[in-house]
Design an enzyme around this catalytic site. Structure first.
Site, PDB file in Angstrom:
ATOM      1  N   CYS A 132       0.832  -1.245   0.003  1.00 23.59           N
ATOM      2  CA  CYS A 132      -0.002   0.022  -0.049  1.00 23.59           C
ATOM      3  C   CYS A 132       0.856   1.291  -0.060  1.00 23.59           C
ATOM      4  O   CYS A 132       1.431   1.435   1.128  1.00 23.59           O
ATOM      5  CB  CYS A 132      -0.728  -0.028   1.038  1.00 23.59           C
ATOM      6  SG  CYS A 132      -1.979   1.293   1.339  1.00 23.59           S
ATOM      7  N   CYS A 135      -0.437   4.074   2.270  1.00 24.33           N
ATOM      8  CA  CYS A 135      -0.323   3.886   3.669  1.00 24.33           C
ATOM      9  C   CYS A 135       1.095   4.064   4.248  1.00 24.33           C
ATOM     10  O   CYS A 135       1.468   4.729   5.049  1.00 24.33           O
ATOM     11  CB  CYS A 135      -0.718   2.460   4.171  1.00 24.33           C
ATOM     12  SG  CYS A 135      -2.155   1.894   3.503  1.00 24.33           S
ATOM     13  N   ASP A 136       2.294   3.593   3.142  1.00 24.49           N
ATOM     14  CA  ASP A 136       3.406   3.655   3.512  1.00 24.49           C
ATOM     15  C   ASP A 136       4.350   4.471   2.800  1.00 24.49           C
ATOM     16  O   ASP A 136       5.528   4.812   3.224  1.00 24.49           O
ATOM     17  CB  ASP A 136       4.091   2.263   3.646  1.00 24.49           C
ATOM     18  CG  ASP A 136       3.395   1.111   4.275  1.00 24.49           C
ATOM     19  OD1 ASP A 136       2.745   1.546   5.452  1.00 24.49           O
ATOM     20  OD2 ASP A 136       3.102   0.128   3.976  1.00 24.49           O
TER      21      ASP A 136
END
Ligand code: NAP
Length: 317
Positions: A132, A135-136
Site C-alpha cells: 500500500c 499507507c507507507d
C-alpha cells in the site's frame, strides 16, 4: 435476532447497509479490521460518478458509512467474523467470540492483496516490502530513494504515480511488455519522467534478508533468462487481489480462483444468504460495480424477508 447482518464495509457492504437500512431492516455491519475496505487506502477516486473533481478514497467510504448510519445501519467497528453456521436459520455468526443470530446474511468480504509468494517477500514485509503506497509511501525510509512497484494493472500504475512524490525513481517491474491497466492510467504512468518500466521481468528474490531490510531485488528477464539486481529501498507489490471467501468454502460454492458463484442475482444456494462485491467479481472489480452489487443484494434480501413474512402462518390468537 438481527434481520440482516452484513459482513464487510467496502463499497458493496455499505451500499447494502444503506438500502437495507432504508427498508427499515436496521442492518448490523461487521466492518472487518479495515472499516471502509481497500478503497480507504486509495488517494483520489476519479471514476466514481457524481464527483466532478474526484474524491479521496477514505472520504468516499466515510461518507458512505455516515449515509447508511443516517438511516439506521449499525456498525460493529473493527470486528471480525470468526465462524459462520449456515446449516439452519437463523444463521449463527461468531463475531469476536460472540455468537449473533440473523434471519439473513449479506456477504461483502471483498478481496485482499495477492502476494508474490516468495520467502523473502514474507520475511521483509513491513521492512521495505509493502502492499500500500498511500499507507507507507511517505515513510522516511522511502524518501528520495529508488523504489520498485511490481505489477501492470491499474493498482500498480496508481501506486507508481503516487510514489513519484517521494521516490528518486520508481521502477515499474512487470512480467509482460504491456500494461493491463486502463489506457488513461497506463498513458499517465508511462509518460511520467520519474517512472521507469522494466518489462518482461519477474522478481525472484527481495534483498536483503540477512540485513533485515530491503536493499534491492533480484530480477529475471523471462524472455532472455538474464538475471540482474536492482537497488531499491522499497518494494510495493500491486499484483492484484485474492477474494476473501475462505470462511465459507465448505458451505457456499466458489470457483477455482476462490470467487463466490452466484445462482441468480446475488443469491447463493443457501436461501437467505446473499453476496455482493469483489468477493464474487473477478471481471469488473470497480467501486461502482461493487456498490451496484451491494444494492442488488439488499433488494434481494428485502424481497426474501417480505416473501417469507407473506407466507408465514398467521400467529396463534
Ligand atoms: P489486476 O488488474 O488483476 O492486475 C494485476 C497485475 O499484476 C497484472 O498486470 C498481472 O500481470 C500482475 N500479476 C498478477 N500476478 C502476478 C504475479 N504472481 N507476479 C507478477 N505479476 C503478477 O489487479 P489490480 O491492478 O489490483 O486491479 C484490480 C481491479 O481494480 C481492476 O479491475 C482495476 O481496474 C481496478 N482498479 C481500478 C483503479 C482505477 O480505476 N483508478 C485503481 C486500482 C484498481 P498480467 O497483466 O501479466 O496478468
Amino acid at each position: 435476532m438481527e434481520n440482516v447482518i452484513i459482513i464487510g464495509s467496502g463499497c458493496a457492504g455499505l451500499t447494502a447497509a444503506l438500502y437495507t437500512a432504508r427498508a427499515d431492516l436496521t442492518p448490523l455491519v461487521v466492518t472487518g479490521t479495515m472499516p471502509g475496505g481497500l478503497l480507504t487506502t486509495t488517494t483520489i477516486v476519479e471514476n466514481y460518478p457524481g464527483f466532478v473533481e474526484g474524491i479521496d478514497g477514505y472520504a468516499l467510504m466515510m461518507n458512505m458509512q455516515k449515509q447508511a448510519e443516517r438511516f439506521g445501519a449499525r456498525m460493529r467497528s473493527l470486528s471480525r467474523v470468526e465462524a459462520v453456521d449456515l446449516s439452519q436459520r437463523p444463521f449463527a455468526i461468531t463475531v469476536d467470540g460472540e455468537v449473533l443470530h440473523t434471519k439473513t446474511l449479506i456477504i461483502a468480504t471483498g478481496a485482499g492483496h495477492r502476494h508474490l509468494g516468495i520467502e523473502s517477500e514474507h520475511l521483509l514485509e513491513n521492512k521495505g516490502v509493502t502492499y500500500c503506497a498511500t499507507c507507507d509511501g511517505a515513510l522516511p525510509m522511502f524518501r528520495n530513494k529508488p523504489l520498485v512497484v511490481v505489477g501492470g494493472g491499474d493498482s500498480a500504475c496508481e501506486e507508481a504515480l503516487y510514489l513519484t512524490r517521494f521516490a528518486s525513481t520508481v521502477y515499474l517491474v512487470h512480467r509482460r511488455d504491456e500494461l493491463r491497466a486502463s489506457k488513461i492510467m497506463a498513458d499517465r504512468t508511462l509518460a511520467h519522467p520519474k517512472i521507469k518500466p522494466v518489462w518482461n521481468t519477474e522478481v525472484t528474490e527481495i534483498l536483503d534478508v540477512a540485513k533485515d531490510v530491503v536493499t534491492g531485488i533480484r530480477l529475471k528477464n523471462n524472455q532472455t533468462g538474464e538475471e540482474s539486481v536492482l537497488d531499491c529501498a522499497g518494494v510495493f507489490i500491486a499484483i492484484g487481489l485474492v477474494p476473501s471467501t475462505q470462511l465459507f468454502k465448505d458451505t457456499l460454492d466458489t470457483d477455482e480462483a476462490g470467487y463466490f458463484v452466484l445462482t441468480e442475482g446475488s443469491k447463493t444456494k443457501v436461501p437467505g444468504v446473499f453476496i455482493a462485491g469483489d468477493c464474487a467479481d473477478k471481471v469488473y472489480r470497480q467501486a461502482i460495480t461493487a456498490a451496484g452489487m451491494g444494492c442488488t443484494a439488499a433488494i434481494d434480501c428485502e424481497r426474501f424477508l417480505q416473501e417469507e413474512a407473506h407466507h408465514a402462518p398467521p400467529a396463534a390468537v
